[in-house]
Design an enzyme around this catalytic site. Structure first.
Site, short mmCIF file in Angstrom:
data_model
loop_
_atom_site.label_atom_id
_atom_site.label_comp_id
_atom_site.label_asym_id
_atom_site.label_seq_id
_atom_site.Cartn_x
_atom_site.Cartn_y
_atom_site.Cartn_z
N GLY A 48 37.86 32.69 47.39
CA GLY A 48 38.86 32.20 48.34
C GLY A 48 39.46 33.32 49.16
N ARG A 85 40.27 47.69 55.27
CA ARG A 85 40.64 48.85 56.10
C ARG A 85 40.94 50.07 55.22
NH1 ARG A 85 45.81 50.59 57.50
NH2 ARG A 85 46.09 51.57 59.54
N ARG A 91 38.83 53.49 55.39
CA ARG A 91 39.47 54.73 55.86
C ARG A 91 39.65 55.75 54.74
NH1 ARG A 91 43.12 52.85 60.92
NH2 ARG A 91 41.28 52.33 62.18
N ARG A 137 31.13 31.40 48.72
CA ARG A 137 30.91 31.14 47.29
C ARG A 137 29.40 31.03 47.12
NH1 ARG A 137 36.26 28.55 47.67
NH2 ARG A 137 37.52 29.70 46.19
N ASP A 174 39.44 35.77 40.39
CA ASP A 174 38.91 35.75 39.04
C ASP A 174 37.39 35.56 39.00
OD1 ASP A 174 39.61 35.79 36.29
OD2 ASP A 174 39.02 33.68 36.22
N GLY A 175 36.89 34.57 39.76
CA GLY A 175 35.45 34.31 39.78
C GLY A 175 34.69 35.51 40.30
N THR A 219 44.00 37.12 45.68
CA THR A 219 44.02 35.65 45.65
C THR A 219 45.46 35.19 45.85
OG1 THR A 219 43.95 33.73 44.19
CG2 THR A 219 43.95 35.84 43.10
N ASP A 225 46.83 32.79 44.59
CA ASP A 225 47.36 32.13 43.38
C ASP A 225 48.02 33.09 42.39
OD1 ASP A 225 46.45 29.73 44.34
OD2 ASP A 225 44.56 29.80 43.24
N ASP A 267 46.73 34.60 40.02
CA ASP A 267 46.30 34.24 38.66
C ASP A 267 45.26 35.20 38.08
OD1 ASP A 267 44.31 33.50 40.37
OD2 ASP A 267 43.90 31.57 39.44
N ARG A 271 45.82 25.46 41.52
CA ARG A 271 45.17 24.51 40.61
C ARG A 271 45.36 24.91 39.15
NH1 ARG A 271 41.55 20.73 41.79
NH2 ARG A 271 41.48 21.39 43.96
N HIS A 273 45.23 24.26 53.49
CA HIS A 273 44.71 25.59 53.80
C HIS A 273 45.62 26.45 54.65
CE1 HIS A 273 40.85 24.10 52.20
NE2 HIS A 273 40.79 25.35 51.82
N ARG A 310 46.54 29.59 53.04
CA ARG A 310 45.61 30.71 52.88
C ARG A 310 45.57 31.63 54.09
NH1 ARG A 310 41.43 28.45 49.14
NH2 ARG A 310 39.79 29.27 50.42
#
Ligand code: ADP
Length: 326
Positions: free
Chosen positions: A16, A26, A30, A77, A108-109, A130, A132, A134, A176, A255, A258
Site C-alpha cells: 500500500g 529521495r 541522495r 502487489r 508488513d507484507g 504504511t 496503518d 501496524d 483493517r 483512499h 492514502r
C-alpha cells in the site's frame, strides 16, 4: 553481523502506498550517493523486480518529490513474489542487474518478502511505510501522521454538518488490522464512540449507550468512528437510526487517507530512516530493519523485527472513552 562491501543498491516501494514514501526514496538516493553508492530505482515493487524494471537514479531524479504523496517509483502487489519461485526469480534479477543490496520501503507484507530475500542470501534493509502504523518493530511508520491529519480534517467537516442538522455520523477509517488511526482520530475528532479491531464491541453497549447518554445530557450531534473491516458501517448506522430515532449518515473516507502531501513528521521520519538505511549499507551492514524508537532512528535484525509485536495503548482507548462523556 555479517559485513560485505556494497557498491550498487536498488530501492523499491511495495504494498500500500503511503505519503512520505517519496521522501524516503529521495533520502535513499541522495544519502546513497553521498556515501559513494550507485543507486537504482526498481519500479512497481516486487513486480518490477521480477520484470527487471530497474534504472539508475541520480540526485536530480528525486528533485521536487519530497512534497508529493504516493510514490514516484510506483507500487504494486505481486502474487508471484509471494511464492518461493517468485522470490528466487527476484534474487536472480537482482544478480542480473548486479545489485549488491536492496532497500525495501513498505509495510508488513513487503517486509515478509524482504525476509524471504534475506534468507536466500540477498542483502536487504527495510524501511517501515504504511498509514496503518501496524509494524511491530517500529513506534512509527511513514505515512501515519499524514493519514491521521487527513482523517482529522474530514471529521471536522463532517462534524460541522452533523452539528447543524443534529445528526449522528458514522465515519469509516482505514485500519483493517490496527486501530491506530481510529483511536487517535477518535480523540482528535471528539468522537462519541470508536470501533477498533483490537477490542470486541457491542453495538448496544459501546455505541448506542454513549450516544443516548450524550443526548440525555443535551447533546444533539454525534460522531462514531469505525475502523474498516471491523463493524459494518451501514449496518451500524441503521442500528443507531432504528434504536435511537436519530438521523444518521455514513461516510467512508477510503483512499483519500492514502494520498496527499506528507506532513513535516512524515517527511522528517522518511528522511532520517532513508539516510539510516544507506548508512548501514555503506558500512557493509544488511539484514536489518530501520525503525523509530521514540524520536530516535534505530536498526534491528530483520528476523527479530519481523516477530515483534506492539500493542495499542490502553490509556489512549480509556482516555478516548472518558473524554467522550458529555
Ligand atoms: P504491505 O507491504 O503494505 O503490507 P502487502 O501485504 O500487499 O502490502 O505486501 C506487498 C507485497 O509483498 C505482496 O504483494 C507480495 O508480493 C509481497 N509479500 C507479502 N507477503 C509475503 C510473503 N509472506 N512472502 C513473500 N512476499 C510477500
Amino acid at each position: 553481523m555479517e559485513k560485505k562491501e556494497f557498491k550498487r543498491i536498488g530501492v523499491l516501494t511495495s504494498g500500500g502506498d503511503a505519503p512520505g514514501m517519496n521522501a524516503a526514496i529521495r533520502a535513499v538516493v541522495r544519502s546513497g550517493l553521498y556515501h559513494g553508492l550507485q543507486v537504482f530505482g526498481i519500479r512497481r515493487g516486487y513486480e518490477g523486480l521480477l520484470e527487471g524494471e530497474i534504472t539508475e537514479m541520480g540526485n536530480h531524479s528525486v528533485s521536487n518529490i519530497i512534497n508529493r504523496g504516493g510514490t514516484v517509483l510506483l507500487t504494486a502487489r505481486s502474487v508471484e513474489f509471494n511464492t518461493p519461485e517468485g522470490v528466487a526469480r527476484g534474487k536472480a534479477m537482482a544478480e542480473i542487474f548486479r545489485l549488491d543490496a536492496l532497500v525495501i520501503i513498505g509495510g508488513d507484507g513487503s517486509f515478509r518478502g524482504a525476509g524471504d530475500l534475506h534468507r536466500l542470501g540477498v542483502p536487504v534493509v527495510g524501511i517501515p511505510a504504511t498509514i496503518d502504523n501496524d509494524i511491530g518493530c517500529s513506534d512509527y511508520t511513514i505515512g501515519y501522521d499524514t493519514a491521521m491529519n487527513t482523517v482529522k480534517e474530514a471529521i471536522d467537516r463532517i462534524k460541522d454538518t452533523a452539528y447543524s442538522h443534529e445528526r449522528c455520523s458514522v465515519v469509516e477509517v482505514m485500519g483493517r488490522n490496527a486501530g491506530y488511526i481510529a483511536v487517535n482520530c477518535g480523540i482528535a475528532g471528539g468522537a462519541e464512540a470508536c470501533i477498533i479491531p483490537e477490542k470486541e464491541f457491542d453495538v448496544g453497549e459501546d455505541i448506542i449507550k454513549p450516544i443516548l447518554s450524550c443526548r440525555n445530557a443535551g447533546k444533539h450531534h454525534y460522531i462514531v468512528i469505525n475502523a474498516e473491516g471491523v463493524g459494518k458501517t451501514m449496518e451500524i448506522a441503521e442500528e443507531i437510526r432504528s434504536k435511537t430515532g436519530i438521523s444518521t449518515t455514513t461516510t467512508i473516507l477510503g483512499h483519500q487517507q492514502r494520498g496527499g502531501s506528507p506532513t513535516v513528521r512524515d517527511r522528517v521520519a522518511a528522511s532520517l530512516m532513508g539516510a539510516k538505511a544507506t548508512e548501514l549499507l555503506s558500512q557493509g551492514i544488511s539484514g536489518r530493519i530501520v525503525a523509530m524508537r521514540g524520536e530516535s532512528v534505530i536498526d534491528l535484525d530483520i528476523e527479530e523485527a519481523l516477530n515483534m509485536k506492539k500493542e495499542i495503548s490502553e490509556d489512549l482507548i480509556r482516555t478516548g472513552k472518558i473524554l467522550s462523556l458529555y
